[in-house]
Write an enzyme that holds these catalytic residues in place. Structure first.
Site, PDB file in Angstrom:
ATOM      1  N   LYS A 171      43.793  33.989  62.810  1.00 37.70           N
ATOM      2  CA  LYS A 171      43.786  33.118  64.002  1.00 37.70           C
ATOM      3  C   LYS A 171      43.331  31.719  63.637  1.00 37.70           C
ATOM      4  O   LYS A 171      43.148  30.874  64.508  1.00 37.70           O
ATOM      5  CB  LYS A 171      42.837  33.699  65.059  1.00 37.70           C
ATOM      6  CG  LYS A 171      43.172  35.108  65.489  1.00 37.70           C
ATOM      7  CD  LYS A 171      42.054  35.664  66.371  1.00 37.70           C
ATOM      8  CE  LYS A 171      42.087  37.171  66.410  1.00 37.70           C
ATOM      9  NZ  LYS A 171      40.816  37.739  66.857  1.00 37.70           N
ATOM     10  N   ARG A 229      38.876  47.789  42.251  1.00 37.75           N
ATOM     11  CA  ARG A 229      37.594  47.937  41.559  1.00 37.75           C
ATOM     12  C   ARG A 229      36.458  47.129  42.178  1.00 37.75           C
ATOM     13  O   ARG A 229      35.373  47.650  42.423  1.00 37.75           O
ATOM     14  CB  ARG A 229      37.700  47.488  40.086  1.00 37.75           C
ATOM     15  CG  ARG A 229      38.107  48.543  39.130  1.00 37.75           C
ATOM     16  CD  ARG A 229      38.930  47.919  38.045  1.00 37.75           C
ATOM     17  NE  ARG A 229      40.118  47.361  38.657  1.00 37.75           N
ATOM     18  CZ  ARG A 229      41.208  48.075  38.930  1.00 37.75           C
ATOM     19  NH1 ARG A 229      41.259  49.336  38.587  1.00 37.75           N
ATOM     20  NH2 ARG A 229      42.256  47.553  39.544  1.00 37.75           N
ATOM     21  N   THR A 230      36.694  45.852  42.408  1.00 37.28           N
ATOM     22  CA  THR A 230      35.572  44.998  42.796  1.00 37.28           C
ATOM     23  C   THR A 230      35.036  45.426  44.163  1.00 37.28           C
ATOM     24  O   THR A 230      33.831  45.620  44.333  1.00 37.28           O
ATOM     25  CB  THR A 230      36.001  43.520  42.804  1.00 37.28           C
ATOM     26  OG1 THR A 230      36.661  43.253  41.569  1.00 37.28           O
ATOM     27  CG2 THR A 230      34.811  42.596  42.954  1.00 37.28           C
ATOM     28  N   HIS A 249      35.281  34.847  38.123  1.00 40.52           N
ATOM     29  CA  HIS A 249      35.076  36.217  38.620  1.00 40.52           C
ATOM     30  C   HIS A 249      33.755  36.687  38.015  1.00 40.52           C
ATOM     31  O   HIS A 249      33.730  37.518  37.106  1.00 40.52           O
ATOM     32  CB  HIS A 249      36.248  37.093  38.181  1.00 40.52           C
ATOM     33  CG  HIS A 249      36.321  38.428  38.852  1.00 40.52           C
ATOM     34  ND1 HIS A 249      35.275  38.970  39.594  1.00 40.52           N
ATOM     35  CD2 HIS A 249      37.327  39.356  38.883  1.00 40.52           C
ATOM     36  CE1 HIS A 249      35.646  40.159  40.044  1.00 40.52           C
ATOM     37  NE2 HIS A 249      36.875  40.408  39.633  1.00 40.52           N
ATOM     38  N   ARG A 286      35.886  37.786  48.206  1.00 40.73           N
ATOM     39  CA  ARG A 286      37.022  37.414  47.334  1.00 40.73           C
ATOM     40  C   ARG A 286      37.979  36.582  48.157  1.00 40.73           C
ATOM     41  O   ARG A 286      38.255  36.898  49.325  1.00 40.73           O
ATOM     42  CB  ARG A 286      37.728  38.649  46.805  1.00 40.73           C
ATOM     43  CG  ARG A 286      39.031  38.309  46.088  1.00 40.73           C
ATOM     44  CD  ARG A 286      39.619  39.472  45.371  1.00 40.73           C
ATOM     45  NE  ARG A 286      38.849  39.813  44.183  1.00 40.73           N
ATOM     46  CZ  ARG A 286      39.236  40.693  43.268  1.00 40.73           C
ATOM     47  NH1 ARG A 286      40.379  41.320  43.408  1.00 40.73           N
ATOM     48  NH2 ARG A 286      38.488  40.952  42.220  1.00 40.73           N
TER      49      ARG A 286
HETATM   50  N1   CP Z   1      38.887  43.821  37.802  1.00 40.02           N
HETATM   51  C1   CP Z   1      39.181  43.520  39.090  1.00 40.02           C
HETATM   52  O1   CP Z   1      38.810  42.471  39.620  1.00 40.02           O
HETATM   53  O2   CP Z   1      39.918  44.499  39.719  1.00 40.02           O
HETATM   54  P1   CP Z   1      40.336  44.455  41.249  1.00 40.02           P
HETATM   55  O3   CP Z   1      41.274  43.286  41.438  1.00 40.02           O
HETATM   56  O4   CP Z   1      40.976  45.797  41.518  1.00 40.02           O
HETATM   57  O5   CP Z   1      39.084  44.240  42.060  1.00 40.02           O
END
Ligand code: CP
Length: 305
Positions: free
Chosen positions: A80, A51-52, A129, A101
């Site tokens: 590396k 999703r993100t 998040h 991320r």
């Molecule tokens: N909600 C969320 O962070 O989903 P993903 O881990 O798929 O990005």
């Protein structure tokens, strides 16, 4: 230059403007279709995501911009030994904005300190998040019509769940919020969060059984027990199906309660709940695109006439 590391990086007024913009994008997508012509978003994902990452990419493409990046640390020079500080210096030469991320808490913050472009924390370890929280808040505001005066139950992995930590953090700014934390003993919300709630005088309860509190909830935020955060498989197997929201449990809930979930789900919500009008988690994922479009425009300081 502004980065986004925590939902509290925006004031409540700035968040309202962001959500107004997201709602306008939802209603008038054509107006924004070329807002980011010639701009590039880099997605640097050192941890898996559906999703993100894809909603960021969808957001930039819907704004007329382009995207590049990596979906897996193993296909980057991190293998590396390159640091995130060096990587972001390089990405700053190639892109206008970056969503990152990382499994290590604080890594996007380290990147932001050396970056020449806005950096967005797209999830750092068990910490924060913020764009999921923006998604959650926009969903609540759009579907409930307000961001205060409700009882919210957060259920599942409240110890490692960064979406939960971010959301609690953000909701403490609104009036009349009552938290009910529903988790097994081993996955209770961390003390630093309950200490902060006590300090601010915000009411909360901690319970183990979901059924006992269902009738009181205006919102139920379900979460997955995250295999990747456990140190031993035995504990994960013991706790993974502790909560399963099904049609019988939904019968205990208010007629207008909303069920949210950041997704992915595993077993914690039965698919039979998906057709219940109170199940909002797929609509929530769509709000994630609108809010990320609004965020990109805001951080790039792009204003349409
Ligand atoms: N909600 C969320 O962070 O989903 P993903 O881990 O798929 O990005």
């Amino acid at each position: 230059m502004k980065h986004l590391m925590s939902p509290l990086d925006f004031t409540a007024e700035e968040l309202d403007r962001l959500f107004d913009l997201a709602n306008d994008i939802e209603k008038n997508p054509g107006k924004y279709a070329h807002a980011c012509d010639g701009r590039i978003l880099a997605t640097c994902f050192y941890e898996p995501s559906t999703r993100t990452r894809l909603s960021f990419e969808s957001a930039m493409i819907r704004l007329g911009g382009q995207v590049m990046g990596f979906a897996d640390a193993s296909s980057s020079s991190a293998t590396k030994g390159e640091s995130v500080s060096d990587t972001i210096r390089i990405i700053s030469c190639y892109a206008d904005i970056c969503a990152m991320r990382h499994p290590k808490e604080g890594a996007p913050m380290v990147a932001a300190e050396k970056s020449g472009i806005p950096v967005i924390n797209a999830g750092d370890g068990g910490h924060q998040h913020p764009t999921q929280t923006l998604t959650d808040l926009l969903t609540i505001r759009s579907l409930k019509g307000r961001l205060g005066n409700f009882t919210i139950g957060l259920c599942g992995d409240l110890k490692f769940g960064r979406t939960v930590h971010s959301l609690i953090n953000a909701l403490t700014r609104y009036e009349g919020i009552r938290f009910i934390f529903i988790s097994p003993e081993e996955l209770r919300v961390p003390d630093y969060i309950t200490d902060a709630l006590k300090e601010k005088g915000i009411p909360y309860e901690e319970v183990i059984r979901l059924e006992t509190v269902m009738p009181r909830l205006d919102l139920l935020y379900m979460t997955r027990v995250q295999r990747e955060r456990f140190f031993n498989e035995e504990d994960y197997v013991r706790l993974k199906d502790f909560y399963i929201l099904n049609a019988d449990k939904m019968m205990l809930a208010k007629k207008d309660m909303l069920v949210l979930h950041p997704l992915p789900r595993v077993n914690e919500i039965s698919v039979e709940v998906d057709d219940d009008p109170r199940a909002a988690y797929f609509r929530q994922a769509l709000y994630g695109v609108y809010v990320r479009m609004a965020l990109i425009l805001t951080l790039l300081e792009i204003q349409l006439p």
